[in-house]
Design an enzyme around this catalytic site. Structure first.
Site, PDB file in Angstrom:
ATOM      1  N   VAL A  41       3.901  13.293   2.825  1.00  0.00           N
ATOM      2  CA  VAL A  41       3.805  13.313   1.381  1.00  0.00           C
ATOM      3  C   VAL A  41       3.976  11.929   0.948  1.00  0.00           C
ATOM      4  O   VAL A  41       3.512  11.185   0.144  1.00  0.00           O
ATOM      5  CB  VAL A  41       4.853  14.194   0.875  1.00  0.00           C
ATOM      6  CG1 VAL A  41       4.704  14.136  -0.778  1.00  0.00           C
ATOM      7  CG2 VAL A  41       4.469  15.407   1.165  1.00  0.00           C
ATOM      8  N   GLY A  42       5.100  11.249   1.550  1.00  0.00           N
ATOM      9  CA  GLY A  42       5.658  10.099   0.961  1.00  0.00           C
ATOM     10  C   GLY A  42       4.657   8.931   1.641  1.00  0.00           C
ATOM     11  O   GLY A  42       3.925   8.894   2.728  1.00  0.00           O
ATOM     12  N   GLY A 120      10.111  18.610  -8.937  1.00  0.00           N
ATOM     13  CA  GLY A 120       8.509  18.566  -8.227  1.00  0.00           C
ATOM     14  C   GLY A 120       8.284  19.852  -7.675  1.00  0.00           C
ATOM     15  O   GLY A 120       8.981  21.026  -7.716  1.00  0.00           O
ATOM     16  N   ILE A 122       8.944  20.591  -4.635  1.00  0.00           N
ATOM     17  CA  ILE A 122       9.699  21.112  -3.489  1.00  0.00           C
ATOM     18  C   ILE A 122      11.118  21.468  -4.353  1.00  0.00           C
ATOM     19  O   ILE A 122      11.641  22.217  -3.895  1.00  0.00           O
ATOM     20  CB  ILE A 122      10.073  19.913  -2.622  1.00  0.00           C
ATOM     21  CG1 ILE A 122       8.747  19.682  -1.459  1.00  0.00           C
ATOM     22  CG2 ILE A 122      11.477  20.052  -1.817  1.00  0.00           C
ATOM     23  CD1 ILE A 122       9.042  18.521  -0.633  1.00  0.00           C
ATOM     24  N   ARG A 202      14.780  11.506  -0.522  1.00  0.00           N
ATOM     25  CA  ARG A 202      14.754  10.297   0.362  1.00  0.00           C
ATOM     26  C   ARG A 202      16.138   9.745   0.553  1.00  0.00           C
ATOM     27  O   ARG A 202      16.822   9.839  -0.566  1.00  0.00           O
ATOM     28  CB  ARG A 202      14.069   9.229  -0.514  1.00  0.00           C
ATOM     29  CG  ARG A 202      12.510   9.471  -0.262  1.00  0.00           C
ATOM     30  CD  ARG A 202      11.916   9.330   1.149  1.00  0.00           C
ATOM     31  NE  ARG A 202      10.629   9.513   1.395  1.00  0.00           N
ATOM     32  CZ  ARG A 202      10.028  10.652   2.102  1.00  0.00           C
ATOM     33  NH1 ARG A 202      10.886  11.506   2.223  1.00  0.00           N
ATOM     34  NH2 ARG A 202       8.885  10.741   2.271  1.00  0.00           N
ATOM     35  N   GLU A 231      16.612   5.349   8.556  1.00  0.00           N
ATOM     36  CA  GLU A 231      16.149   6.496   9.423  1.00  0.00           C
ATOM     37  C   GLU A 231      15.204   5.544  10.546  1.00  0.00           C
ATOM     38  O   GLU A 231      14.664   4.597  10.455  1.00  0.00           O
ATOM     39  CB  GLU A 231      15.104   7.118   8.853  1.00  0.00           C
ATOM     40  CG  GLU A 231      15.686   8.108   7.826  1.00  0.00           C
ATOM     41  CD  GLU A 231      14.878   9.162   7.270  1.00  0.00           C
ATOM     42  OE1 GLU A 231      13.544   9.247   7.856  1.00  0.00           O
ATOM     43  OE2 GLU A 231      15.355   9.719   6.014  1.00  0.00           O
ATOM     44  N   HIS A 250      15.532  14.252   9.648  1.00  0.00           N
ATOM     45  CA  HIS A 250      14.403  14.057   8.860  1.00  0.00           C
ATOM     46  C   HIS A 250      13.317  14.940   9.442  1.00  0.00           C
ATOM     47  O   HIS A 250      12.293  14.775   9.833  1.00  0.00           O
ATOM     48  CB  HIS A 250      13.486  12.856   8.664  1.00  0.00           C
ATOM     49  CG  HIS A 250      12.778  12.766   7.674  1.00  0.00           C
ATOM     50  ND1 HIS A 250      12.428  11.275   6.962  1.00  0.00           N
ATOM     51  CD2 HIS A 250      12.012  13.715   6.662  1.00  0.00           C
ATOM     52  CE1 HIS A 250      11.593  11.689   5.664  1.00  0.00           C
ATOM     53  NE2 HIS A 250      11.392  12.893   5.772  1.00  0.00           N
ATOM     54  N   SER A 253       9.600  19.255   7.227  1.00  0.00           N
ATOM     55  CA  SER A 253       8.348  19.678   7.332  1.00  0.00           C
ATOM     56  C   SER A 253       7.927  19.988   8.954  1.00  0.00           C
ATOM     57  O   SER A 253       6.874  20.061   9.193  1.00  0.00           O
ATOM     58  CB  SER A 253       7.233  18.710   6.758  1.00  0.00           C
ATOM     59  OG  SER A 253       7.359  17.478   7.526  1.00  0.00           O
TER      60      SER A 253
HETATM   61  O1  LIG Z   1       9.242  13.268   4.179  1.00  0.00           O
HETATM   62  C1  LIG Z   1       8.170  13.762   4.500  1.00  0.00           C
HETATM   63  C2  LIG Z   1       6.806  13.452   4.171  1.00  0.00           C
HETATM   64  O2  LIG Z   1       6.901  12.487   3.081  1.00  0.00           O
HETATM   65  O3  LIG Z   1       5.905  14.079   4.494  1.00  0.00           O
END
Ligand SMILES: O=CC(=O)O
Length: 287
Positions: A41-42, A120, A122, A202, A231, A250, A253
């Site tokens: 996603v990021g 958002g 999430i 984050r 990270e 992390h 997902s």
């Molecule tokens: O952090 C996880 C992503 O951005 O998918």
């Protein structure tokens, strides 16, 4: 780290969150490069301004990991609030002895005020999942109030109110210049000493040295982190060995459902851009 290997002459690059895609990578790929698709996603690892200048489309995988990250956030909160990892470690170390009334006591979610930073997809998913725990109040802070918040009875509050009133804070926002290190010693001092901080947004939203100090000096009670700065967080980082801090690598997902959908979306994004269509995950470039 830069991802150079094999990029030369490609029309499309598929990358991960840890692959830094900067001008060097784009130069190495060549002028024919049309799309950079990240399986995440990021997209803070991609120089999107440079992509815009060069006419390279950037795509991500929105929506498909919302449920997995929201589920993990709730799981991490329960791990942290109820000291579940400590309990499991105690069993493994042979420390499960005579009944001790105060041993491994945590706190319940019931009747607590939960604050969400970033409502958002999430944040909303986390809030929705926490409601059935019988929490007393749901508050959130974001850049503005959201109409969808009414559906789950969440009230918009200023950041100051969020940090002062919440028993549990879940960070579900992106990292932006506005959110960078907003959780620092000044913030921790205003939080309840019993507060639990959960971060699945984050790592950079939290100042980690200050968090360590806050957890050891009792400014706040506990933290659960699925994202850190940096990270990977080195295994000998002072936060790793604190009993009141749960650190995960992390893995929000990391479910087969999300990963399959993410890889399909990331590939489809590439095909769409190459075929001249608007991809579902097309990231709007900065002006
Ligand atoms: O952090 C996880 C992503 O951005 O998918």
């Amino acid at each position: 780290m830069n991802c150079f290997r094999g990029v030369e002459g490609k029309d499309a690059l598929l990358c991960m969150l840890t692959d830094k895609v900067d001008t060097e990578v784009m130069d190495r790929a060549g002028k024919q490069l049309k799309v950079i698709s990240t399986m995440s996603v990021g997209y803070e690892h991609i120089d999107i301004r440079e992509c815009k200048k060069r006419g390279i489309a950037v795509t991500n995988t929105p929506k498909v990991s919302t449920d997995s990250v929201a589920e993990l956030t709730v799981g991490l909160l329960l791990l942290t609030a109820r000291k579940l990892l400590e309990g499991n470690q105690a069993v493994k170390k042979g420390e499960w002895g005579k009944w001790k009334p105060m041993w491994l006591c945590g706190v319940e979610l019931t009747k607590k005020t939960v604050g969400i930073l970033g409502l958002g997809r999430i944040g909303f998913g986390v809030a929705k999942r926490l409601k059935p725990f019988g929490i007393s109040r749901l508050i959130y802070h974001d850049v503005c109030a959201m109409t969808e918040a009414d559906d789950i009875g969440a009230s918009f509050v200023k950041f100051e109110e969020l940090i002062q009133e919440s028993d549990i804070i879940c960070i579900c926002c992106n990292l932006t210049p506005q959110t960078k290190h907003v959780f620092n010693m000044k913030t921790f001092k205003k939080m309840k000493p019993s507060a639990i901080l959960i971060n699945s947004g984050r790592g950079g939203v939290v100042h980690h040295d200050d968090l360590h100090e806050a957890l050891t000096s009792g400014e706040i009670a506990a933290a659960g982190l699925d994202v850190t700065e940096p990270e990977p967080l080195p295994y000998d980082h002072p936060l790793v060995n604190l009993n009141n801090c749960v650190v995960l690598p992390h893995m929000g997902s990391n479910t087969w459902e999300s990963r399959n959908a993410m890889s399909e979306t990331a590939s489809q994004n590439i095909l769409d851009v190459l075929n001249g269509k608007r991809a579902v995950g097309e990231v709007d470039s900065p002006a």
